[in-house]
Enzyme design. Structure first.
Site, short mmCIF file in Angstrom:
data_model
loop_
_atom_site.label_atom_id
_atom_site.label_comp_id
_atom_site.label_asym_id
_atom_site.label_seq_id
_atom_site.Cartn_x
_atom_site.Cartn_y
_atom_site.Cartn_z
N LYS A 1 0.76 -1.16 0.02
CA LYS A 1 0.18 -0.04 -0.04
C LYS A 1 0.78 1.19 -0.06
O LYS A 1 1.84 1.30 0.62
CB LYS A 1 -0.91 -0.08 1.24
CG LYS A 1 -1.66 1.23 1.41
CD LYS A 1 -2.59 0.96 2.71
CE LYS A 1 -3.48 2.13 2.79
NZ LYS A 1 -4.54 2.02 4.22
N SER B 1 -8.93 3.98 3.84
CA SER B 1 -7.89 4.25 2.76
C SER B 1 -7.06 3.10 1.87
O SER B 1 -6.66 3.32 0.88
CB SER B 1 -6.83 4.97 3.41
OG SER B 1 -6.14 4.15 4.47
N SER C 1 -9.54 1.64 8.21
CA SER C 1 -9.25 1.63 6.49
C SER C 1 -8.86 0.19 6.01
O SER C 1 -8.55 0.12 4.92
CB SER C 1 -7.84 2.68 6.46
OG SER C 1 -8.17 4.01 6.78
#
Length: 472
Positions: free
Chosen positions: A71, A147, A171
């Site tokens: 990520k 996210s 997230s």
């Protein structure tokens, strides 16, 4: 290896194929590259082109040969650029691996790319100006959550079976709910965030992964869990491997169910119904199920969330070269402004708020073994719903909008209990996640119950319209 064959398998399944000699790791990687190209063209989940060469990894780890993504939430892997989803960070290169990245490599995961995030990872919608919107494979007009939105979209589309994710307010669990995945936020201290990262987020930030099956989450946690050098927070060690908890008898548990958001946010009836169905399923399985939820001081929750937002922005203010605010989105600029104005007294008040909220949740879990809630308050949102770049937003109004979408998750970032979102509901062609929370350090209970629900309320055969395994 054909795409439809590849996409049928979870990470453990792919690992077992390689170990048996039915396919080679090279064949799996080549297929994963084709799958990523096909899926990303529709969901826009990659922050960079697929790496020309996979990052180095062990050839004998428990996930040797399994395709993987990391990520774009900061410096993760040595030599890999990161942007935090911002135009103001033009690809700064990580100088070293994080401890968790070193463990991913040791597990044998084959890292092929970097996934999209909202700017500064401060949103439940992955639609930054830098990347554009990441699209939900269940409905391309809707968001994948945030996210960890890029990770969720690509795992749900079958491009990889597992991807790195992080969770500062929901997230991991929010995109899991949006995209029909398994999203575990471990206990505080279960997985190392390194000597600095956990403290920088005031202990509210967690890292792990998104998967399509419960067993993948359990096996991966076995591979990467445990404290690192200098960690302030550590969780008690598991009594036995988490993989052994999948399918184990959980015993008779005291289960609380609530569909009422502590903030008073209205919850969509279709979402609430999914959580209630899970409660009924657990009651039929012999557990003691009641309607209850922890007492929550919402003002203290908000104070904690403001402090975390300030902590994220403060890392940019302390950088050797500060990013240009003019190249950042509206809410990011508000967070930077709040960080400049934040005082030591504000920080002390935030620590006090965290302590009060944590003690209240801890008391609740002395009387209940599990808590069941919706993950989100509504179905996956259409693109543009949250409006991160709206100049009318203040930091307070922005946090209000997050609460209106996902009011159930952030509490457990503050308090440290493990929580998992499972794709146990489905409405209007969209997945609905249900969150299950256990006492601190009791991921074993989550895996036992999650595996039972995976059998009782299966999601394996539900795949989105955008899925690399679909035959044309």
């Amino acid at each position: 290896m054909e795409l439809h064959e590849y996409a049928r398998y979870d990470a453990v399944g792919i690992r077992d194929l390689i170990r048996s000699g039915e396919v080679t790791a090279g064949e799996v990687e080549a297929t994963a590259r084709r799958a990523l190209a096909q899926a990303d063209a529709q969901v826009n989940g990659l922050a960079l082109p697929v790496f020309s060469q996979a990052l180095g990894h062990a050839g004998d780890g428990p996930f040797a040969g399994v395709p993987f993504l990391i990520k774009d939430h900061g410096p993760v892997a040595e030599g890999v650029p990161f942007t935090l989803g911002s135009r103001a960070l033009p690809g700064v290169v990580a100088g070293r691996d994080t401890e968790l990245m070193a463990r991913f490599r040791a597990a044998g995961l084959v890292t092929l790319g970097l996934t999209t995030v909202p700017e500064l990872c401060l949103s439940f919608a992955t639609e930054s100006l830098r990347y554009g919107p990441t699209r939900n494979p269940w409905d391309l007009d809707r968001g994948a959550g945030g996210s960890s939105g890029g990770a969720a979209a690509l795992v749900a589309a079958g491009a990889v079976p597992v991807a790195h994710a992080s969770d500062g307010a929901g997230s991991i669990r929010v995109p899991a709910s949006c995209c029909g995945l398994v999203g575990l936020k471990p206990s505080r201290g279960r997985i190392t965030c390194g000597p600095d990262a956990g403290e920088a987020m005031l202990g509210m930030s967690y890292e792990f992964a998104l998967t399509r099956t419960v067993r993948d989450a359990a096996h991966l946690l076995d591979a990467v869990q445990g404290p690192g050098v200098g960690d302030k927070y550590t969780a008690p060690p598991p009594r036995r491997p988490y993989a052994d908890e999948v399918g184990a008898d959980p015993g008779r548990l005291r289960v609380a169910v609530t569909t009422k958001a502590w903030s008073g946010t209205e919850v969509d009836g279709r979402v609430a119904e999914a959580a209630l169905r899970v409660g009924h399923a657990l009651e039929r399985a012999g557990h003691d199920v009641i309607e209850a939820g922890p007492a929550v001081d919402q003002e203290a929750v908000r104070r904690s969330l403001v402090a975390e937002s300030v902590a994220i922005a403060s890392t940019l203010l302390m950088a050797p070269r500060r990013p240009d605010p003019a190249r950042m989105e509206a809410v990011s600029r508000q967070a930077l402004r709040a960080a400049r104005e934040y005082t030591g007294l504000d920080l002390l008040a935030a620590f006090d708020a965290q302590n009060r909220v944590t003690r209240s949740a801890g008391a609740f879990f002395t009387e209940h073994d599990l808590l069941v809630t919706p993950t989100l308050a509504r179905l996956p949102a259409p693109h543009g719903t949250l409006r991160y770049d709206d100049p009318e937003h203040t930091l307070t109004s922005w946090l209000d909008s997050l609460d209106g979408y996902g009011p159930f998750t952030v509490l457990f970032n503050i308090t440290g209990q493990p929580a998992i979102s499972l794709p146990l509901g489905h409405a209007d062609g969209l997945p609905v996640g249900v969150q299950i929370v256990a006492p601190h350090g009791r991921e074993d209970l989550l895996f036992r119950i999650a595996a039972h629900l995976e059998l009782a309320m299966p999601w394996k055969d539900r795949t989105p319209p955008v899925f690399v395994g679909n035959r044309s």
